[in-house]
Write a protein that holds these residues in place. Structure first.
Motif, short mmCIF file in Angstrom:
data_model
loop_
_atom_site.label_atom_id
_atom_site.label_comp_id
_atom_site.label_asym_id
_atom_site.label_seq_id
_atom_site.Cartn_x
_atom_site.Cartn_y
_atom_site.Cartn_z
N GLY A 39 0.79 -1.23 0.00
CA GLY A 39 0.00 0.00 0.00
C GLY A 39 0.82 1.27 0.00
N SER A 40 2.12 1.15 0.09
CA SER A 40 2.96 2.36 0.20
C SER A 40 2.91 3.23 -1.05
CB SER A 40 4.41 1.97 0.50
OG SER A 40 4.96 1.24 -0.57
N LYS A 41 2.59 2.64 -2.20
CA LYS A 41 2.58 3.41 -3.44
C LYS A 41 1.20 4.00 -3.75
CE LYS A 41 3.87 -0.03 -5.95
NZ LYS A 41 3.49 -1.03 -4.99
N ASN A 42 0.19 3.63 -2.97
CA ASN A 42 -1.18 4.10 -3.24
C ASN A 42 -1.53 5.28 -2.35
OD1 ASN A 42 -2.03 2.06 -5.15
ND2 ASN A 42 -1.75 0.65 -3.46
N MET A 43 -2.05 6.32 -2.96
CA MET A 43 -2.41 7.50 -2.21
C MET A 43 -3.88 7.86 -2.39
SD MET A 43 0.16 8.29 -0.59
CE MET A 43 1.24 6.89 -0.59
N TYR A 44 -4.71 6.88 -2.65
CA TYR A 44 -6.12 7.15 -2.85
C TYR A 44 -6.94 6.06 -2.19
CZ TYR A 44 -5.63 3.58 -6.43
OH TYR A 44 -5.37 2.41 -7.09
N GLY A 45 -8.23 6.21 -2.24
CA GLY A 45 -9.12 5.22 -1.63
C GLY A 45 -10.04 4.64 -2.67
N VAL A 66 -11.99 1.01 7.77
CA VAL A 66 -13.10 1.63 7.06
C VAL A 66 -13.08 3.16 7.22
CG1 VAL A 66 -14.69 1.38 9.01
CG2 VAL A 66 -15.61 1.53 6.72
N GLN A 67 -13.43 3.86 6.17
CA GLN A 67 -13.65 5.30 6.24
C GLN A 67 -15.14 5.59 6.47
OE1 GLN A 67 -11.22 7.83 6.06
NE2 GLN A 67 -10.00 6.00 6.45
N ARG A 68 -15.99 4.94 5.66
CA ARG A 68 -17.44 5.04 5.86
C ARG A 68 -18.12 3.86 5.18
NH1 ARG A 68 -16.08 9.40 2.65
NH2 ARG A 68 -16.16 10.69 4.47
N TRP A 69 -19.31 3.54 5.64
CA TRP A 69 -20.09 2.44 5.08
C TRP A 69 -20.85 2.90 3.86
CZ3 TRP A 69 -18.09 -1.67 6.83
CH2 TRP A 69 -17.65 -1.75 8.15
N VAL A 70 -20.96 2.05 2.85
CA VAL A 70 -21.71 2.35 1.63
C VAL A 70 -23.17 1.97 1.88
CG1 VAL A 70 -22.02 1.78 -0.80
CG2 VAL A 70 -19.71 2.00 0.15
N THR A 71 -24.04 2.96 1.89
CA THR A 71 -25.47 2.72 2.13
C THR A 71 -26.32 3.11 0.92
OG1 THR A 71 -25.74 4.89 3.14
CG2 THR A 71 -25.21 3.05 4.61
N ARG A 72 -25.65 3.46 -0.17
CA ARG A 72 -26.36 3.93 -1.37
C ARG A 72 -25.60 3.49 -2.60
NH1 ARG A 72 -26.36 10.25 -3.10
NH2 ARG A 72 -27.47 9.98 -5.06
N ARG A 73 -26.35 3.12 -3.64
CA ARG A 73 -25.74 2.83 -4.95
C ARG A 73 -26.57 3.52 -6.02
NH1 ARG A 73 -23.50 -3.09 -5.70
NH2 ARG A 73 -22.60 -2.05 -7.48
N ALA A 74 -25.89 4.11 -6.96
CA ALA A 74 -26.57 4.80 -8.06
C ALA A 74 -25.96 4.36 -9.38
CB ALA A 74 -26.44 6.31 -7.91
N THR A 75 -26.81 4.17 -10.36
CA THR A 75 -26.38 3.82 -11.70
C THR A 75 -26.98 4.84 -12.66
OG1 THR A 75 -26.29 1.49 -11.14
CG2 THR A 75 -26.43 2.03 -13.48
N PRO A 106 -3.70 2.57 1.10
CA PRO A 106 -2.54 2.19 1.91
C PRO A 106 -2.94 1.37 3.14
CG PRO A 106 -2.32 4.46 1.21
CD PRO A 106 -3.72 4.02 0.83
N ASP A 107 -4.03 1.77 3.79
CA ASP A 107 -4.50 1.04 4.97
C ASP A 107 -5.06 -0.32 4.60
OD1 ASP A 107 -3.85 3.35 6.40
OD2 ASP A 107 -5.91 4.11 6.33
N PHE A 108 -5.91 -0.36 3.56
CA PHE A 108 -6.55 -1.61 3.16
C PHE A 108 -5.52 -2.62 2.65
CE2 PHE A 108 -8.66 -4.43 0.14
CZ PHE A 108 -9.69 -4.92 0.94
N ASP A 109 -4.61 -2.18 1.81
CA ASP A 109 -3.60 -3.09 1.25
C ASP A 109 -2.74 -3.70 2.36
OD1 ASP A 109 -4.67 -2.16 -1.11
OD2 ASP A 109 -2.75 -1.59 -1.99
N SER A 110 -2.33 -2.90 3.32
CA SER A 110 -1.54 -3.42 4.44
C SER A 110 -2.34 -4.42 5.26
CB SER A 110 -1.05 -2.28 5.33
OG SER A 110 -0.04 -1.55 4.70
N TRP A 111 -3.60 -4.10 5.52
CA TRP A 111 -4.47 -4.98 6.30
C TRP A 111 -4.62 -6.34 5.62
CZ3 TRP A 111 -9.49 -6.66 4.85
CH2 TRP A 111 -10.20 -7.34 5.84
#
Length: 148
Positions: A39-45, A66-75, A106-111
């Motif tokens: 995750g060291s090379k990733n700077m986005y979510g 987690v940053q936030r839970w996804v409670t909505r989807r739009a297409t 970075p957080d998710f990849d390390s986890w």
């Protein structure tokens, strides 16, 4: 020199998932990562959907960064002059087992890489493979980033 059955190149979500499944199956696996840590090379979510993780990491929502839970989807469907949006929202997705979450890579990849290591994969950070060199039996060699 350690010997491995499989060498996984890249400790992003795909590589770490492959290493996790292989290590759980008892395969000797090396998990190579070009950066100093996964995750060291990733700077986005991004969005991670839970159904993907349900079998890989049961009860993932209890420990995923987690940053936030996804409670909505739009297409949205677009033409040159019109658009149609279908928007689905539900509070059901804001409780376990959750629909998904946003997370920083970075957080998710390390986890996720840590899950693979906990299962028995051998981490090898700061490594760029130079390509396989085959002999009998088949072996892959590598060179570290410092020696490339």
């Amino acid at each position: 020199m350690a010997e491995f059955d499989v060498v996984v190149v890249g400790a992003g979500p795909a590589g770490s998932s492959a290493a996790l499944v292989l290590a759980r199956a008892g395969v000797r696996v090396a998990l190579l990562e070009r950066g100093p840590f996964p995750g060291s090379k990733n700077m986005y979510g991004g969005v991670v959907y839970g159904r993907i993780l349900d079998t890989l990491v049961p009860r993932w929502w209890e420990e995923v960064p987690v940053q936030r839970w996804v409670t909505r989807r739009a297409t949205m469907v677009l033409t040159a002059t019109q658009s149609l949006t279908i928007d689905f929202r539900t509070q059901t997705w804001s409780a376990p087992p959750y629909n998904g979450c946003t997370t920083l890579r970075p957080d998710f990849d390390s986890w996720l890489a840590d899950k693979a290591v906990d299962a028995g994969a051998t981490p090898d950070p700061s490594t760029s493979p130079s390509g396989p060199r085959r002999s009998s039996p088949c072996r892959a060699t590598r060179s570290t980033a410092a020696s490339v």
